[in-house]
Write a protein that holds these residues in place. Structure first.
Motif: not given
Length: 174
Positions: A51-74
């Protein structure tokens, strides 16, 4: 429900890590929190850790520090930048699932015309504009809707072929 999924994910991660020690380390530092949770034995502690790791990862994505790129987008980014000198876009090579930069693309011709020097300008439906850089002739005259194939050629140049016409060397201008 989350605890069951987390336990299943942990079991898979644990089996993979035991079978392949290189997999014990996460592919990216951002995933370290999740990887650390896999090592916990207590199901309640493991669920809380996930739960804590998910929250931290989700925060990084929402803040723009981390981006998730789907293969089709790439793949779309690779295709859209084909022919442009943008070495920083090589980060899409791995995300697109390829072994390296694209070697060719196909598109549809939106419009073709000759500039003041008699060289052809090709505007593609995908938005790219390519200009002929050699003195070759294009015959028959390119027509809108024709298939266009562009592939890498020697010394950083590109070879552009419209329909059944003879191909010419070209450079992307837009």
């Amino acid at each position: 429900m989350f605890a069951r999924r987390a336990a299943a994910a942990a079991a898979v991660i644990g089996m993979l890590a035991a079978a392949h020690p290189a997999l014990a380390q996460p592919a990216d530092a951002a995933l370290k929190g999740l990887a650390d949770c896999a090592a916990l034995a207590d199901p309640a502690g493991k669920a809380a850790c996930y739960d804590a790791a998910y929250q931290a990862l989700n925060h990084q994505v929402r803040s723009g520090e981390l981006s998730i790129i789907r293969r089709k987008e790439a793949q779309a980014a690779q295709r859209g930048a084909f022919g442009l000198d943008l070495p920083s876009l090589s980060l899409f090579d791995r995300a697109a699932g390829s072994d390296g930069p694209l070697q060719s693309v196909t598109d549809e011709l939106a419009r073709a015309y000759q500039d003041g020097s008699g060289r052809w300008v090709f505007e593609l439906k995908g938005g790219a504009t390519w200009r002929q850089i050699d003195n070759g002739t294009v015959s028959p005259k390119p027509k809108a809707g024709a298939a266009v194939e562009i592939r890498k050629a020697a010394l950083g140049s590109f070879f552009l072929k419209v329909g059944e016409a003879r191909g010419v060397r070209a450079k992307r201008s837009e």
